[in-house]
Write an enzyme that holds these catalytic residues in place. Structure first.
Site, PDB file in Angstrom:
ATOM      1  N   ASP A   1       0.852  -1.183   0.000  1.00  0.00           N
ATOM      2  CA  ASP A   1       0.000   0.000   0.000  1.00  0.00           C
ATOM      3  C   ASP A   1       0.891   1.238   0.000  1.00  0.00           C
ATOM      4  OD1 ASP A   1      -1.992  -1.847   0.223  1.00  0.00           O
ATOM      5  OD2 ASP A   1      -2.689  -1.202   2.203  1.00  0.00           O
TER       6      ASP A   1
ATOM      7  N   ASP B   1     -15.384  -3.474  -1.168  1.00  0.00           N
ATOM      8  CA  ASP B   1     -14.925  -3.249   0.203  1.00  0.00           C
ATOM      9  C   ASP B   1     -16.157  -3.208   1.101  1.00  0.00           C
ATOM     10  OD1 ASP B   1     -12.340  -3.008  -0.845  1.00  0.00           O
ATOM     11  OD2 ASP B   1     -12.635  -0.870  -1.203  1.00  0.00           O
TER      12      ASP B   1
END
Length: 241
Positions: free
Chosen positions: A8, A130
């Site tokens: 990330d 998500d």
């Protein structure tokens, strides 16, 4: 089952969050490229990258580091974060990303998913779902769309999506194990390839997901915290694409 160790990116750094909360951001590695090369040395064929600044603000400041990984790591790159319009799709696709992940924009602009599929085909396009408490979240996980994740997944399959990255936000970065129940429910609703994200912590998690017939699993905090040996996990997962 393929394993996708994760990188990330925020402000040019390799970071991790807990439950998607930007207040918990902390750096876990110095170089995205060197980290990706370590993944390759452990036997991985894929890396899952997220442009957190792109996801939150639409600013592609991490792309130079991501592009280095695409060009020089030897890994196939799955990239999400900030793919919001046609220009983003063309930019990411043209840069050589093996599979783009369209997240929030898939909720607000399903036509963008259809555009990406038309341009690059189902193998290079996926949708990131998500989920928190059964509801799809958007904008870097900060907004509740009000959409049921199972219904949304079925809709995405109807428009031609063949790969879904499913993240249980409650499990992400918590080393608590994947959401087997939700993954099982998804398997009953769609025939897409499912990539499990969030909570994969131990070798037993990898084995259980493999035995469920899950297509892929993202390895995040478990790698950086040392609770999962990537090379051993790759051996258990089986041949990597």
């Amino acid at each position: 089952m393929i394993l996708l160790p994760a990188i990330d990116m925020k402000d040019g750094c390799c970071v991790r969050l807990k439950k998607g909360d930007f207040a918990t951001v902390h750096q876990v590695a110095n170089s995205a490229l060197e980290t990706a090369k370590r993944f390759a040395d452990a036997g991985a064929s894929w890396v899952h990258m997220v442009d957190l600044d792109g996801a939150r603000d639409g600013i592609r400041q991490n792309f130079p580091f991501i592009y280095e990984v695409i060009q020089d790591s030897g890994l196939q790159v799955e990239l999400g974060g900030g793919i919001k319009n046609e220009l983003d799709v063309i930019t990411v696709g043209g840069a050589g990303v093996s599979r783009m992940v369209i997240g929030s924009a898939a909720v607000s602009r399903p036509d963008l998913v259809a555009y990406a599929l038309e341009q690059y085909g189902a193998d290079r396009v996926s949708v990131g779902i998500d989920c928190l408490n059964g509801s799809v979240r958007t904008s870097g996980w900060e907004q509740d769309s009000g959409l049921d994740c199972l219904e949304f997944a079925a809709h995405m399959e109807q428009i031609g999506v063949r790969t879904i990255i499913f993240t249980d936000i409650a499990a992400d970065g918590m080393l608590s194990g994947p959401s087997y129940r939700q993954l099982d429910a998804l398997q009953k609703v769609v025939s897409c390839k499912l990539v499990a994200s969030g909570g994969v912590t131990t070798l037993d998690d990898v084995k259980r997901l493999r035995d469920m017939g899950i297509y892929g699993a993202i390895i995040g905090k478990a790698y950086y915290a040392g609770t999962l040996d990537l090379a051993q996990a790759v051996r258990e997962a089986g041949p990597q694409e």
